[in-house]
Design an enzyme around this catalytic site. Structure first.
Site, PDB file in Angstrom:
ATOM      1  N   TRP A   1       1.088  -0.834   0.055  1.00  0.00           N
ATOM      2  CA  TRP A   1       0.090   0.512  -0.446  1.00  0.00           C
ATOM      3  C   TRP A   1       0.855   1.142  -0.143  1.00  0.00           C
ATOM      4  CZ3 TRP A   1      -1.935   2.379   5.184  1.00  0.00           C
ATOM      5  CH2 TRP A   1      -3.006   3.632   4.967  1.00  0.00           C
TER       6      TRP A   1
ATOM      7  N   ASP B   1      -0.878  -5.788   8.927  1.00  0.00           N
ATOM      8  CA  ASP B   1      -1.784  -4.976   9.108  1.00  0.00           C
ATOM      9  C   ASP B   1      -3.047  -5.497   8.839  1.00  0.00           C
ATOM     10  OD1 ASP B   1      -3.062  -2.467   8.194  1.00  0.00           O
ATOM     11  OD2 ASP B   1      -2.062  -2.057   6.842  1.00  0.00           O
TER      12      ASP B   1
ATOM     13  N   LYS C   1     -13.556  -0.717   5.358  1.00  0.00           N
ATOM     14  CA  LYS C   1     -13.967  -1.798   4.542  1.00  0.00           C
ATOM     15  C   LYS C   1     -14.542  -2.812   4.120  1.00  0.00           C
ATOM     16  CE  LYS C   1      -9.089  -0.213   3.111  1.00  0.00           C
ATOM     17  NZ  LYS C   1      -7.832   0.438   4.396  1.00  0.00           N
TER      18      LYS C   1
END
Length: 379
Positions: free
Chosen positions: A207, A288, A324
């Site tokens: 990311w 993560d 999300k």
């Protein structure tokens, strides 16, 4: 006419002047602020309005130095701040919003959309909103740690309600400003207790925001091999080789599932092999976990790596987001947790996380956390 702020440099010295003014010094509107004269002798100065023009009344003796002699001051504190580049992800979203093409599709932010491309709010979120509103809760501080019930349920969601580490109170957890805030807090924590400049390895690719987050936290950002473009799959040998060759005690960031941006994840057997190698090498770990439930449709299955590493006795940090999977991007709901060796160690880590949070944002927002807690309660 000069703006009011243009006159802030003028001070009224001495006592008030009574009667009509007899002498005036007129500062012309064309005079730049940084060219204003510097007064070096005593005077009585009075600002008056005359026919829409401001004047300076001088009583006594005044002398001025030219601004060049006195040293001209910059026109603005920020005069030398350069224009930064736009964020690539949000820049793409902005370009999408401005595009009039009727069949456009956004492949930027991974948010829920309906058939017309409009934001879609999950029914579970709508029901939670209704329950939170009906409960008529107050708006007091949640405390530095955040909404307690939310943190408890978020950790159960990630580690499992039957987690031995949770039952033994070996996991410290705090609410964060979504996953981004959790990642930054993790970086600050590792920089403080492992040392500024400690190497942190990110998968290649990762990311985009990971890189500036950890650079700004003071860590030395490096990369380890991850994606193999020849097979569109995982370069597992490259991962193993880079983990094995990194200096002992390095930090490795691992995507718990649904690797961003490739979507390529290790298999369960590969996760087990990685767990054993990390134990052998003594590296620090940061998971993560932004997509629990997105990779397979089953949040428990997607949490396999987290639960395996915890069961294998690792101590690690885990950044978690509900942006999300719950469609709560704008509510900024996340956690940072630390799996520790003992309950006593967890208390110490928890105290230090709070110390880091306090000067950053003091307390997290409560609304989104209440929504997630309501959903996870399943009531």
């Amino acid at each position: 006419m000069l703006a009011r702020s243009s006159w802030d440099w003028l001070g009224l010295a001495g006592q008030a002047v009574h009667g009509p003014p007899t002498k005036y010094l007129t500062l012309l509107p064309s005079t730049p602020l940084d060219h204003r004269p510097q007064m070096v002798s005593t005077a009585t100065l009075l600002l008056t309005r005359r026919a829409g023009t401001r004047h300076a009344l001088a009583s006594g003796r005044m002398s001025f130095l030219s601004p060049m002699a006195a040293g001209a001051r910059a026109t603005s504190t920020f005069a030398n701040v350069p224009l930064g580049p736009p964020d690539p992800i949000f820049g793409l979203t902005d370009a999408f919003n401005k595009d009039a093409f009727p069949k456009k599709v956004s492949l930027g932010v991974g948010a829920y959309r309906d058939d017309k491309g409009k934001p879609h709010v999950l029914e579970s979120v709508r029901l939670a909103e209704k329950k939170v509103l009906e409960a008529k809760m107050n708006h007091e501080y949640a405390g530095i740690q955040g909404v307690g019930e939310y943190v408890r349920l978020a950790l159960e969601f990630a580690y499992g309600a039957d987690s031995a580490a949770l039952k033994e109170k070996r996991i410290a957890g705090v609410q964060t400003i979504s996953g981004t805030g959790a990642c930054r807090l993790a970086g600050d924590f590792y920089a403080r207790f492992l040392g500024k400049g400690s190497p942190l390895y990110l998968p290649d690719p990762t990311w985009g925001n990971h890189i500036p987050i950890y650079k700004d936290a003071g860590l030395e950002v490096k990369q380890y091999r991850y994606f193999d473009p020849k097979t569109n799959g995982l370069d597992f040998k490259g991962v193993l080789d880079d983990v094995n060759s990194a200096p002992t005690g390095s930090i490795f960031l691992l995507h718990a599932c649904a690797h961003n941006p490739t979507g390529v994840d290790p298999s369960e057997e590969q996760w087990k092999e990685l767990s054993a190698l990390f134990k052998k090498r003594g590296h620090a770990i940061l998971f993560d976990a932004a997509y629990l439930g997105f990779a397979s449709g089953n949040a428990d299955k997607d949490a396999f790596a987290l639960r395996q590493f915890a069961a294998d006795g690792h101590s690690f940090l885990m950044a978690q987001s509900f942006a999300k999977n719950f469609g709560l991007y704008g509510e900024r709901v996340g956690t940072l947790s630390a799996v520790c060796a003992s309950a006593e160690e967890a208390k110490r880590v928890d105290s230090q996380l709070k110390i880091l949070i306090r000067p950053l944002y003091s307390n997290p927002p409560i609304y989104g956390a209440r929504l997630v807690a309501t959903i996870l309660q399943g009531k």
